[in-house]
Scaffold this active site. Structure first.
Site, PDB file in Angstrom:
ATOM      1  N   LYS A 264      66.016  95.046  38.809  1.00  0.00           N
ATOM      2  CA  LYS A 264      65.314  96.183  39.437  1.00  0.00           C
ATOM      3  C   LYS A 264      63.998  95.718  40.069  1.00  0.00           C
ATOM      4  O   LYS A 264      63.662  96.105  41.176  1.00  0.00           O
ATOM      5  CB  LYS A 264      65.003  97.281  38.399  1.00  0.00           C
ATOM      6  CG  LYS A 264      66.228  97.945  37.817  1.00  0.00           C
ATOM      7  CD  LYS A 264      65.853  99.172  36.988  1.00  0.00           C
ATOM      8  CE  LYS A 264      65.077  98.832  35.729  1.00  0.00           C
ATOM      9  NZ  LYS A 264      65.838  98.092  34.717  1.00  0.00           N
TER      10      LYS A 264
ATOM     11  N   ARG B 167      63.762 107.401  31.858  1.00  0.00           N
ATOM     12  CA  ARG B 167      64.666 106.622  31.013  1.00  0.00           C
ATOM     13  C   ARG B 167      65.347 107.496  29.973  1.00  0.00           C
ATOM     14  O   ARG B 167      66.162 106.998  29.207  1.00  0.00           O
ATOM     15  CB  ARG B 167      63.872 105.553  30.275  1.00  0.00           C
ATOM     16  CG  ARG B 167      63.945 104.159  30.903  1.00  0.00           C
ATOM     17  CD  ARG B 167      62.938 103.312  30.172  1.00  0.00           C
ATOM     18  NE  ARG B 167      63.237 101.925  30.083  1.00  0.00           N
ATOM     19  CZ  ARG B 167      62.599 100.980  30.790  1.00  0.00           C
ATOM     20  NH1 ARG B 167      61.725 101.310  31.696  1.00  0.00           N
ATOM     21  NH2 ARG B 167      62.870  99.719  30.576  1.00  0.00           N
TER      22      ARG B 167
ATOM     23  N   ARG C 143      63.998  84.927  32.964  1.00  0.00           N
ATOM     24  CA  ARG C 143      62.991  85.545  33.833  1.00  0.00           C
ATOM     25  C   ARG C 143      61.602  84.962  33.565  1.00  0.00           C
ATOM     26  O   ARG C 143      61.195  84.779  32.420  1.00  0.00           O
ATOM     27  CB  ARG C 143      62.976  87.053  33.597  1.00  0.00           C
ATOM     28  CG  ARG C 143      61.832  87.775  34.303  1.00  0.00           C
ATOM     29  CD  ARG C 143      62.098  89.229  34.502  1.00  0.00           C
ATOM     30  NE  ARG C 143      62.222  89.988  33.280  1.00  0.00           N
ATOM     31  CZ  ARG C 143      62.601  91.268  33.238  1.00  0.00           C
ATOM     32  NH1 ARG C 143      62.926  91.888  34.349  1.00  0.00           N
ATOM     33  NH2 ARG C 143      62.691  91.903  32.088  1.00  0.00           N
TER      34      ARG C 143
ATOM     35  N   ARG D  52      57.846  87.152  29.607  1.00  0.00           N
ATOM     36  CA  ARG D  52      57.504  88.376  28.891  1.00  0.00           C
ATOM     37  C   ARG D  52      57.888  88.242  27.423  1.00  0.00           C
ATOM     38  O   ARG D  52      58.988  87.761  27.121  1.00  0.00           O
ATOM     39  CB  ARG D  52      58.277  89.560  29.495  1.00  0.00           C
ATOM     40  CG  ARG D  52      57.552  90.243  30.622  1.00  0.00           C
ATOM     41  CD  ARG D  52      58.421  91.254  31.318  1.00  0.00           C
ATOM     42  NE  ARG D  52      59.015  92.275  30.458  1.00  0.00           N
ATOM     43  CZ  ARG D  52      59.679  93.328  30.910  1.00  0.00           C
ATOM     44  NH1 ARG D  52      59.828  93.510  32.217  1.00  0.00           N
ATOM     45  NH2 ARG D  52      60.203  94.196  30.091  1.00  0.00           N
TER      46      ARG D  52
ATOM     47  N   ARG E 115      67.140  96.504  23.631  1.00  0.00           N
ATOM     48  CA  ARG E 115      66.833  97.237  24.869  1.00  0.00           C
ATOM     49  C   ARG E 115      68.124  97.708  25.552  1.00  0.00           C
ATOM     50  O   ARG E 115      68.183  98.805  26.097  1.00  0.00           O
ATOM     51  CB  ARG E 115      66.003  96.348  25.806  1.00  0.00           C
ATOM     52  CG  ARG E 115      64.559  96.222  25.320  1.00  0.00           C
ATOM     53  CD  ARG E 115      63.870  95.006  25.885  1.00  0.00           C
ATOM     54  NE  ARG E 115      63.661  95.053  27.309  1.00  0.00           N
ATOM     55  CZ  ARG E 115      63.372  93.981  28.061  1.00  0.00           C
ATOM     56  NH1 ARG E 115      63.253  92.798  27.490  1.00  0.00           N
ATOM     57  NH2 ARG E 115      63.200  94.109  29.335  1.00  0.00           N
TER      58      ARG E 115
HETATM   59  P1  AMP Z   1      60.425  97.450  31.850  1.00  0.00           P
HETATM   60  O1  AMP Z   1      59.394  96.589  32.468  1.00  0.00           O
HETATM   61  O2  AMP Z   1      60.873  98.579  32.736  1.00  0.00           O
HETATM   62  O3  AMP Z   1      61.579  96.670  31.278  1.00  0.00           O
HETATM   63  O4  AMP Z   1      59.713  98.172  30.598  1.00  0.00           O
HETATM   64  C1  AMP Z   1      59.173  97.424  29.538  1.00  0.00           C
HETATM   65  C2  AMP Z   1      58.938  98.307  28.337  1.00  0.00           C
HETATM   66  O5  AMP Z   1      57.969  99.323  28.681  1.00  0.00           O
HETATM   67  C3  AMP Z   1      60.127  99.072  27.801  1.00  0.00           C
HETATM   68  O6  AMP Z   1      60.950  98.289  26.948  1.00  0.00           O
HETATM   69  C4  AMP Z   1      59.430 100.210  27.053  1.00  0.00           C
HETATM   70  O7  AMP Z   1      58.888  99.763  25.830  1.00  0.00           O
HETATM   71  C5  AMP Z   1      58.268 100.534  27.986  1.00  0.00           C
HETATM   72  N1  AMP Z   1      58.673 101.538  29.008  1.00  0.00           N
HETATM   73  C6  AMP Z   1      58.737 101.358  30.351  1.00  0.00           C
HETATM   74  N2  AMP Z   1      59.146 102.464  30.965  1.00  0.00           N
HETATM   75  C7  AMP Z   1      59.353 103.384  29.987  1.00  0.00           C
HETATM   76  C8  AMP Z   1      59.815 104.735  29.972  1.00  0.00           C
HETATM   77  N3  AMP Z   1      60.174 105.363  31.116  1.00  0.00           N
HETATM   78  N4  AMP Z   1      59.906 105.367  28.772  1.00  0.00           N
HETATM   79  C9  AMP Z   1      59.550 104.762  27.636  1.00  0.00           C
HETATM   80  N5  AMP Z   1      59.138 103.477  27.563  1.00  0.00           N
HETATM   81  C10 AMP Z   1      59.037 102.791  28.733  1.00  0.00           C
END
Ligand code: AMP
Length: 219
Positions: free
Chosen positions: A13, A88, A127, A160, A171
């Site tokens: 993404k 989400r 990544r 990360r 996840r």
């Molecule tokens: P991402 O970079 O989108 O993979 O997000 C990393 C982490 O941020 C996720 O594993 C969650 O812990 C938190 N996070 C990001 N977006 C959301 C969301 N819409 N709702 C809840 N937690 C989020």
């Protein structure tokens, strides 16, 4: 243009969002990135969110909805945006509907990126991210010219902390249980466009273009 980009963690993404941002000159909002910035600043939001991110769990809906609501108040998003990583959960999607209705805005397209679990795990564990400009790399698929150094700005790349096998499994499970049902939510409204993201970055860009093809602001 107001877009959502969805799909499992690690599907690409962020890479496709960077392409769309550049090509369509559209503002990119990543809730994951907003949380990582808050954690780096060690502010109260970061302190609250850190444990959830470390464990690969979702930050509670109320906190995330508030974050998005506040972010969307900024004038830079008036013209449009690409929302990445939000919503989400179904309650987040409903809250987004309310936020948009209040502003009399509507979502134009929801891109749904798909790839096999094996591909996802390989992408996520390889990544790497630039510590300065946030550019995305991969140890085999998107290698920088010099190992561990960003091509754009010369800063060091990092991994990360939640991009490890164990956290990825959690996840992915959360994605299947809480986020996947959202696809139906948007498909029913005719907004969802599937994107086969199994290929190379160049292949996936073509798929994104196909999915966005024919779209214009009057749709
Ligand atoms: P991402 O970079 O989108 O993979 O997000 C990393 C982490 O941020 C996720 O594993 C969650 O812990 C938190 N996070 C990001 N977006 C959301 C969301 N819409 N709702 C809840 N937690 C989020």
């Amino acid at each position: 243009m107001r877009l959502l980009i969805m799909g499992p963690p690690g599907v690409g993404k962020g890479t496709m969002a960077a392409y769309i941002k550049k090509t369509y000159n559209i503002s990119h909002i990543s809730t994951g990135e907003l949380y990582r910035e808050a954690i780096a600043r060690m502010n109260s939001l970061g302190t609250l969110a850190k444990g959830y991110l470390d464990r690969g769990e979702l930050v509670p809906d109320a906190v995330t909805v508030d974050l998005v609501k506040e972010t969307l108040k900024k004038s830079e998003y008036k013209e449009g945006f690409l929302l990445d990583g939000f919503p989400r959960t179904i309650p987040q999607a409903q809250a987004l509907d309310d936020i948009l209705e209040e502003k009399q805005w509507k979502i134009d397209v929801v891109l749904n990126l798909t790839a096999d679990d094996e591909t996802i795990i390989e992408r996520i564990t390889g990544r790497r991210i630039c510590s300065n400009c946030g550019a995305l790399y991969h140890t085999t698929n998107i290698k920088p010219a010099v190992d561990d150094i960003c091509d754009n700005c010369g800063a060091a790349l990092f991994q990360r902390p939640d991009d490890n096998r164990e956290t990825v499994a959690r996840r992915l499970k959360i994605y299947r249980e809480q986020t996947e049902p959202l696809l139906e939510y948007y498909r029913r409204r005719g907004l969802l466009r599937d994107v086969d993201a199994e290929g190379t970055v160049a292949d996936n860009i073509k798929e994104v273009e196909k999915a966005l093809g024919g779209f214009n602001d009057n749709d």
